[in-house]
Design a protein around this motif. Structure first.
Motif, mmCIF file in Angstrom:
data_model
loop_
_atom_site.group_PDB
_atom_site.id
_atom_site.type_symbol
_atom_site.label_atom_id
_atom_site.label_comp_id
_atom_site.label_asym_id
_atom_site.label_seq_id
_atom_site.Cartn_x
_atom_site.Cartn_y
_atom_site.Cartn_z
ATOM 1 N N SER A 155 27.991 -3.278 -6.013
ATOM 2 C CA SER A 155 28.537 -4.419 -6.748
ATOM 3 C C SER A 155 29.654 -5.093 -5.983
ATOM 4 N N ILE A 156 30.339 -4.348 -5.111
ATOM 5 C CA ILE A 156 31.503 -4.905 -4.447
ATOM 6 C C ILE A 156 31.090 -5.372 -3.054
ATOM 7 N N ASN A 157 31.260 -6.646 -2.838
ATOM 8 C CA ASN A 157 30.888 -7.260 -1.565
ATOM 9 C C ASN A 157 31.701 -6.676 -0.419
ATOM 10 N N SER A 158 31.098 -6.665 0.781
ATOM 11 C CA SER A 158 31.805 -6.046 1.911
ATOM 12 C C SER A 158 33.114 -6.767 2.219
ATOM 13 N N LEU A 159 33.165 -8.065 1.912
ATOM 14 C CA LEU A 159 34.407 -8.796 2.154
ATOM 15 C C LEU A 159 35.531 -8.271 1.252
ATOM 16 N N ILE A 160 35.172 -7.898 0.033
ATOM 17 C CA ILE A 160 36.185 -7.358 -0.881
ATOM 18 C C ILE A 160 36.586 -5.947 -0.450
ATOM 19 N N TRP A 161 35.598 -5.168 -0.030
ATOM 20 C CA TRP A 161 35.936 -3.857 0.536
ATOM 21 C C TRP A 161 36.909 -4.040 1.693
ATOM 22 N N ALA A 162 36.622 -5.041 2.555
ATOM 23 C CA ALA A 162 37.493 -5.281 3.707
ATOM 24 C C ALA A 162 38.886 -5.682 3.254
ATOM 25 N N LEU A 163 38.934 -6.545 2.241
ATOM 26 C CA LEU A 163 40.221 -6.987 1.692
ATOM 27 C C LEU A 163 41.050 -5.771 1.264
ATOM 28 N N LEU A 164 40.415 -4.874 0.527
ATOM 29 C CA LEU A 164 41.095 -3.667 0.054
ATOM 30 C C LEU A 164 41.551 -2.810 1.226
ATOM 31 N N LEU A 165 40.653 -2.615 2.191
ATOM 32 C CA LEU A 165 40.961 -1.699 3.289
ATOM 33 C C LEU A 165 42.027 -2.272 4.206
ATOM 34 N N VAL A 166 42.000 -3.584 4.406
ATOM 35 C CA VAL A 166 43.052 -4.187 5.225
ATOM 36 C C VAL A 166 44.395 -3.997 4.537
ATOM 37 N N ALA A 167 44.411 -4.155 3.216
ATOM 38 C CA ALA A 167 45.654 -3.929 2.485
ATOM 39 C C ALA A 167 46.094 -2.475 2.623
ATOM 40 N N MET A 168 45.149 -1.559 2.705
ATOM 41 C CA MET A 168 45.509 -0.136 2.766
ATOM 42 C C MET A 168 45.835 0.318 4.179
ATOM 43 N N ILE A 169 44.879 0.194 5.102
ATOM 44 C CA ILE A 169 45.094 0.802 6.417
ATOM 45 C C ILE A 169 45.412 -0.227 7.487
ATOM 46 N N GLY A 170 45.697 -1.440 7.073
ATOM 47 C CA GLY A 170 46.132 -2.446 8.031
ATOM 48 C C GLY A 170 44.972 -3.149 8.685
ATOM 49 N N PRO A 171 45.235 -4.341 9.252
ATOM 50 C CA PRO A 171 44.162 -5.115 9.855
ATOM 51 C C PRO A 171 43.608 -4.412 11.093
ATOM 52 N N GLY A 172 42.364 -4.711 11.433
ATOM 53 C CA GLY A 172 41.769 -4.116 12.637
ATOM 54 C C GLY A 172 40.319 -3.754 12.429
ATOM 55 N N ILE A 173 39.721 -3.273 13.510
ATOM 56 C CA ILE A 173 38.293 -2.962 13.498
ATOM 57 C C ILE A 173 37.974 -1.840 12.516
ATOM 58 N N VAL A 181 33.088 3.608 20.141
ATOM 59 C CA VAL A 181 34.144 4.363 19.465
ATOM 60 C C VAL A 181 35.450 4.197 20.234
ATOM 61 N N GLY A 182 35.351 4.149 21.584
ATOM 62 C CA GLY A 182 36.550 3.975 22.394
ATOM 63 C C GLY A 182 37.233 2.645 22.150
ATOM 64 N N SER A 183 36.442 1.632 21.776
ATOM 65 C CA SER A 183 37.032 0.312 21.608
ATOM 66 C C SER A 183 37.737 0.158 20.259
ATOM 67 N N VAL A 184 37.582 1.147 19.397
ATOM 68 C CA VAL A 184 38.256 1.062 18.103
ATOM 69 C C VAL A 184 39.693 1.541 18.277
ATOM 70 N N GLU A 185 40.619 0.630 18.116
ATOM 71 C CA GLU A 185 42.026 1.036 18.230
ATOM 72 C C GLU A 185 42.534 1.392 16.847
ATOM 73 N N VAL A 186 43.020 2.602 16.736
ATOM 74 C CA VAL A 186 43.489 3.038 15.429
ATOM 75 C C VAL A 186 44.979 3.350 15.510
ATOM 76 N N ASP A 187 45.709 2.738 14.594
ATOM 77 C CA ASP A 187 47.134 3.026 14.480
ATOM 78 C C ASP A 187 47.282 4.107 13.411
ATOM 79 N N TRP A 188 47.389 5.369 13.889
ATOM 80 C CA TRP A 188 47.262 6.466 12.937
ATOM 81 C C TRP A 188 48.407 6.517 11.923
ATOM 82 N N THR A 189 49.617 6.102 12.344
ATOM 83 C CA THR A 189 50.708 6.123 11.362
ATOM 84 C C THR A 189 50.409 5.137 10.235
ATOM 85 N N ARG A 190 49.801 3.980 10.635
ATOM 86 C CA ARG A 190 49.439 2.978 9.629
ATOM 87 C C ARG A 190 48.358 3.525 8.696
ATOM 88 N N VAL A 191 47.407 4.246 9.291
ATOM 89 C CA VAL A 191 46.335 4.824 8.478
ATOM 90 C C VAL A 191 46.908 5.848 7.504
#
Lengths: 287, 267, 289
Positions: C146-164, B37-47
């Protein structure tokens, strides 16, 4: 003793009927029609009849696992029909049930199965954390000792043999401190010897606690041997109600129909003969 | 009533009986979770911004726009559906011999090894990675997608088919063999009747999977509805994206229901 | 014998008026199926072939066969560029590999936590309302599946930005449907007698769930969760292609810069990871069952 036995009836059924709603029409199969009888304290009633006669439905109507269509079920002073969910829960605690093929929760330990008889008494958090009150645990141990399984408490239920599992089932029912026992085909999947042991155990326990019981049983000789009263059911109607001694061939023909009864009798005689034969041979081997 | 019974009972631990091991294991899991959980970097303003977009997407999902991108959607759908069907048919045709070859009880060891390695390669590489390479080799478009899905189907069907053949009732095969049947006759009389219903079921199941995958491999240029969806999301056209997703869900449901119906009908 | 059974069609012919005692004359022709079913089967196969040909033509209407014909040389070129893999690149792959593991594990955890209530709402024997709640739960399951995880990821990256985080949420959302479906089927397959017995003791709804149903579905639950974790490891290796973190990011970067030796190294690492997770999941499931 006899004062108790002839005391006020514990269970009274008045004009109990059950019609299963069919999928298509308004009226469906009649499983029970106009069943009335009383059971006083300490009486063990054997419920016999061909399969499909409504034995299982009758037993399940009493603790309302099956909703009766009409009639009254009185347990002591309470009418069980028409109770709400919460009150029904409290009344179900008073009725212990022993099942065909044990119906233990197989993946729980023996102890948890016995303690599950206390579920109606304890709040959810206690049952969820498995922290039952001390007296419940003490009672559970005492019951396990009574049915001869004290050392099996921590085993998982599916590790036990058929006869042992049914003993756990008995202990679970008794853990409820019931005022009435409902027993549904207790010997259905057991061998003849174990069947007799289980029936003996049930009747002994009923005598110890002056507990009334209704035993749904397909084996007529077993019923005659162990119960003090027999009720015969056919197509949902009571067609015989009397002592085991008064269960004549005519009465049995009435209950089972002519052909079925003769066939059953022959089967039983063959079983007995085979048993005797085996005993003789065994004796020969031993000598 | 003279014997005293214990008033305490604790459920014996079921999985790890030793107390020290149990606590050690629990600590290990806890430590991992903290680290992870610590390794997950979250940019909260972006979220927070994202939540607004998420709302817009949810609105787009509720009020999908089928019309403004309809020609693209139509083209993507046709590509997806055609490549799903052709890839499944070709995949099944190729998997049958490979599946038989990968069954230990039918194939000689060298054939068995070769077929099993084909299956292993096909299964361990994911569709999207295969698609990247096939697009690089065959150029953009549904043909690369078709090849990707065919290749992936082979691993899936051949593996399950081979496992099925290995599990068939040996006594039936023996009975046929005892009549003096040849290898081909053996396959035809003893193996085929036993695995045929299963093969049909597997093919229909794979059809379902292939359609779902065809919506993804477009992202890397292998044609199909995925490419259209990718474009829509890149342009933040959530109402069109919602429409495409709804179409995908609807088709998946139709394929799933009709294939379960077909399977019942064929058995 | 009636014609209803296509496998055992009696083909004996008895002359009209012959007495039962006379020897029968048996047909020398035996067919596996009735003519009717055989016809239907042929029509079915023919339709499939026609459909295939049609689809093939529609699909390849725009295919540039020049590129396809060029493939052997392209493949050879690509192969020579990819080999040998650059092993010096390996240490750089460890941090994204750790991210990939976390995406899969935390995503599975989140997905399972959300899937459990959905499964209980979707199972016929535990749902509070078959007419109202169950369809909603089933819809959640179908949407997620029905929605592949890659498509979920596509949507989420568009929404909350790239990242883990986008990767974790994508994996979790995709897992709900898978775990939910298998779990609700397991709940529906529980032994009704055990549940009845717990009910008969006077237990409440939550207690019946806790004592009657949960113990029965526990092995299925663990099996499904570990199985899904295995699949999620596999899927999280590629989520980076759309920017959702993990080793896929490196893959995307290497492909974009045409660093083919790095690409082959990454593929080897992905392959090893997938095989390892499959081995772990097989071991764990074996230990449970």
């Amino acid at each position: 003793m006899s004062a108790f036995a002839s005391g006020a009836p514990v269970l009274e059924l008045h004009h109990l009927s059950k019609t299963y709603r069919s999928k298509t029409g308004a009226t469906g199969d009649t499983a029970l029609s106009d069943v009335s009888f009383r059971v006083p304290r300490g009486e063990v009633v054997g419920l016999i009849g061909p399969s499909g006669a409504g034995k299982s439905t009758l037993i399940r109507c009493i603790n309302r696992l099956v909703e009766p269509t009409q009639g009254e079920i009185r347990l002591g002073d309470t009418n069980l029909v028409g109770l709400g969910t919460g009150e029904l829960r409290r009344q179900r605690r008073r009725i212990g049930m022993i099942f065909q093929e044990y119906a233990l929760v197989e993946r729980l330990t023996v102890m948890e199965n016995v303690l599950s008889g206390r579920l109606g008494y304890v709040p959810f958090w206690r049952s969820f954390t498995r922290r039952f009150p001390g007296q419940d645990i003490e009672r559970a141990y005492r019951l396990l000792d009574r049915v001869g399984l004290l050392d099996q408490a921590d085993k998982r239920a599916d590790a036990l043999s058929g006869g042992q599992r049914q003993r756990v089932g008995i202990a679970r029912a008794l853990a409820q401190e019931p005022e009435l026992l409902l027993v549904d085909e207790p010997t259905a999947s057991l061998d003849p010897k174990t069947s007799r042991q289980i029936m003996r155990l049930i009747t002994e326990i009923c005598a110890e606690h002056l507990l009334p019981a209704i035993v749904n049983i397909h084996d007529v000789p077993l019923a005659q041997q162990f119960t003090s009263r027999i009720i015969g059911l056919r197509s949902g109607k009571v067609v015989f109600d009397g002592s085991p001694a008064s269960l004549s061939d005519a009465a049995l023909t009435e209950i089972y129909g002519a052909e079925d009864w003769t066939a059953m009798q022959q089967e039983h005689e063959q079983d007995e003969a085979a048993d005797a034969d085996a005993r003789l041979r065994l004796a020969g081997v031993v000598k | 009533m003279t014997t005293a019974y214990p008033r305490r009972w604790r459920r014996p631990p079921q999985i790890v009986p030793d107390r020290r091991w149990r606590i050690g294991l629990q600590l290990l899991i806890l430590a991992y979770l903290v680290l992870a959980v610590g390794s997950v970097e979250v940019d909260w303003t972006r979220v927070a911004e994202g939540l607004v977009r998420g709302q817009r997407f949810a609105m787009g999902f509720l009020q999908p726009d089928f019309t403004s991108r309809w020609t693209d959607i139509r083209q993507g759908l046709i590509e997806s559906l055609t490549m799903t069907l052709t890839a499944t048919v070709v995949g099944v045709l190729i998997s049958v011999p490979i599946g038989i070859g990968a069954a230990r009880n039918l194939a000689p060891p060298p054939v068995y090894l070769v077929c099993r390695s084909i299956v292993a390669v096909s299964r361990s590489l994911q569709e999207i990675i295969i698609a990247i390479f096939l697009v690089a080799m065959f150029g953009f478009g549904p043909f690369a997608g078709f090849l990707t899905l065919s290749f992936a189907s082979i691993g899936f069907i051949a593996k399950l088919l081979a496992d099925d053949i290995e599990e068939i009732d040996a006594s039936q095969a023996e009975a046929i063999r005892a009549t003096g049947a040849s290898w081909w006759q053996l396959v035809h009389y003893a193996i085929q009747p036993q695995v045929m219903p299963r093969l049909i079921g597997l093919s229909l199941y794979r059809l379902d999977i292939n359609f779902r995958e065809s919506s993804v491999i477009g992202i890397v240029g292998a044609g199909g509805i995925g490419a259209t969806l990718n474009t829509a999301i890149d342009r933040y056209e959530y109402d069109s994206a919602g429409a495409i997703l709804l179409i995908i869900i609807a088709i998946v449901m139709v394929v799933e229901y009709s294939s379960s119906y077909l399977r019942k009908f064929l058995q | 014998m009636s014609d209803a059974n296509p496998f055992y069609r009696e083909t004996s012919h008895r002359k009209p008026g012959s007495r039962p005692g006379e020897p029968r004359h048996y047909s020398q022709i035996w067919t596996f199926r009735t003519p009717h079913t055989r016809l239907a089967m042929w029509v079915g196969w023919l339709a499939l072939v026609a459909l295939f040909v049609y689809c093939w033509q529609v699909m390849n209407a725009n295919t540039m066969w020049v590129f396809v014909n060029d493939t052997p040389s392209q493949a050879a070129d690509l192969g020579s560029r990819m080999l040998p893999p650059s092993l010096g690149y390996l240490p750089e792959l460890l941090p994204p590999l750790w991210d990939t593991l976390n995406i899969a594990t935390l995503g599975t955890l989140g997905g399972v936590i959300m899937a459990v209530p959905v499964a209980f709402l979707a199972a016929r024997n535990t749902t509070p309302s078959i007419a109202f709640v169950r369809p909603i739960a089933l819809f959640i399951i179908v949407t997620s599946r029905s929605i592949n995880s890659l498509i979920w990821a596509l949507l989420l990256v568009a929404m909350i930005g790239p990242g883990i985080l986008a990767g974790i949420v994508a994996i979790a959302l995709r897992s709900i449907g898978f775990v939910g479906k298998l779990l609700y089927e397991a709940i529906e397959e529980t032994d009704a007698r055990q549940i009845e017995a717990v009910t008969a003791t006077g237990a409440g709804r939550a207690q019946v769930l806790n004592y009657g149903i949960v113990p029965q579905v526990m092995p299925a639950f663990w099996g499904i969760s570990v199985f899904r974790w295995d699949i999620n490891i596999r899927e999280s290796t590629i989520l980076g292609l759309v920017g959702a973190g993990g080793i896929g990011l490196k893959l995307q970067a290497s492909i974009n810069t045409l660093a083919w030796p790095q690409v082959s190294t990454i593929l080897i690492v992905i392959l090893a990871t997938v095989i390892f997770s499959e081995w772990v999941s097989a071991r764990v499931r074996h230990a449970i069952l």
